[in-house]
Scaffold this motif. Structure first.
Motif, short mmCIF file in Angstrom:
data_model
loop_
_atom_site.label_atom_id
_atom_site.label_comp_id
_atom_site.label_asym_id
_atom_site.label_seq_id
_atom_site.Cartn_x
_atom_site.Cartn_y
_atom_site.Cartn_z
N LYS A 64 1.50 -4.82 3.18
CA LYS A 64 0.37 -4.72 4.09
C LYS A 64 0.53 -5.65 5.30
CE LYS A 64 -2.72 -3.75 0.20
NZ LYS A 64 -3.88 -4.23 -0.60
N HIS A 86 -0.80 0.78 8.51
CA HIS A 86 -2.26 0.69 8.51
C HIS A 86 -2.84 0.53 9.91
CE1 HIS A 86 -0.60 -3.35 8.31
NE2 HIS A 86 -1.75 -3.82 8.82
N THR A 143 0.85 -1.19 0.00
CA THR A 143 0.00 0.00 0.00
C THR A 143 0.88 1.24 0.00
OG1 THR A 143 -1.82 1.12 1.14
CG2 THR A 143 -0.12 0.14 2.51
#
Length: 232
Positions: free
Chosen positions: A92, A63, A36
């Motif tokens: 991720k 995240h 990401t």
């Protein structure tokens, strides 16, 4: 022989580099698929051991909003300063694996081996192709090393008076000889230049020396230098 192995070596090196580039491409593609994009901040600039690069320390939030730091080497230190915001990508499922989001850091290990591999492969292929063409040439090395012309004994086939031509009231004679190539079994017919006297008394043998041009049969000729220049 040395050229044979060298061309094969160059070709193999090129193919190997192409495989390395292809492997790095698949890894980078997989990394981008499972990563990401976010923005981080430069918190430190450290000189590398070699001195030609600078280690860029970047901090970002993953995240889960956890602060993560990673280091990346850059060659142009003037493009970055403390507090600068930089774009980056990270996995991720493992935010510790991160890279700056630019062409150099993402694709350099793909482009370099592919470019070098293409160059080496092309050079190696051209060398192999040139060698194969030389081996398949009608005139191989051994044949080219031989003389193009060969002296042989041609059989006298016919002595003809050519009545179609008249010079000072005389019709010229021509000597026609045959010679069969023992290698190809090809029959060569050789015709002498015009002779303005009857050469029969001087043709004591059944053969005449001939010079065969294997590359261009049209340049083959009979050697009648033993005949007199003229007869009174």
């Amino acid at each position: 022989m040395a050229l044979k192995y060298f061309s094969a070596f160059v070709l193999l090196v090129g193919l190997g580099l192409l495989l390395v580039g292809a492997s790095h491409y698949m890894k980078t593609k997989d990394f981008l698929t499972h990563s990401t994009t976010t923005t981080g901040r430069v918190i430190a600039l450290e000189s590398s051991d070699t001195g030609d690069q600078v280690k860029l320390r970047v901090r970002f939030l993953d995240h889960t909003s956890s602060a993560v730091e990673f280091t990346s080497s850059v060659s142009n230190s003037s493009a970055y300063a403390m507090g600068d915001h930089v774009e980056l990508v990270f996995l991720k499922n493992d935010s510790q694996v991160a890279k700056l989001k630019d062409f150099k850091h993402l694709w350099e290990n793909v482009v370099d081996p592919l470019a070098l591999g293409s160059l080496f492969t092309l050079i190696g292929w051209l060398m192999v192709r040139k060698r194969r063409r030389s081996l398949s040439s009608p005139y191989d090395f051994q044949q080219c090393s031989e003389e193009v012309e060969e002296e042989v004994e041609a059989d006298i086939y016919h002595l003809v008076c050519d009545h179609r031509i008249t010079v000072d009231g005389q019709h010229p004679f021509v000597v026609i000889c045959h010679w069969r190539d023992p290698k190809t079994n090809q029959l060569h017919e050789l015709i002498s230049d015009e002779i303005y006297f009857n050469p029969a008394p001087y043709l004591a043998e059944d053969t005449v020396r001939a010079v065969i041009n294997h590359r261009d049969p049209n340049k083959s000729y009979l050697d009648l230098s033993f005949l007199p220049k003229s007869v009174a």
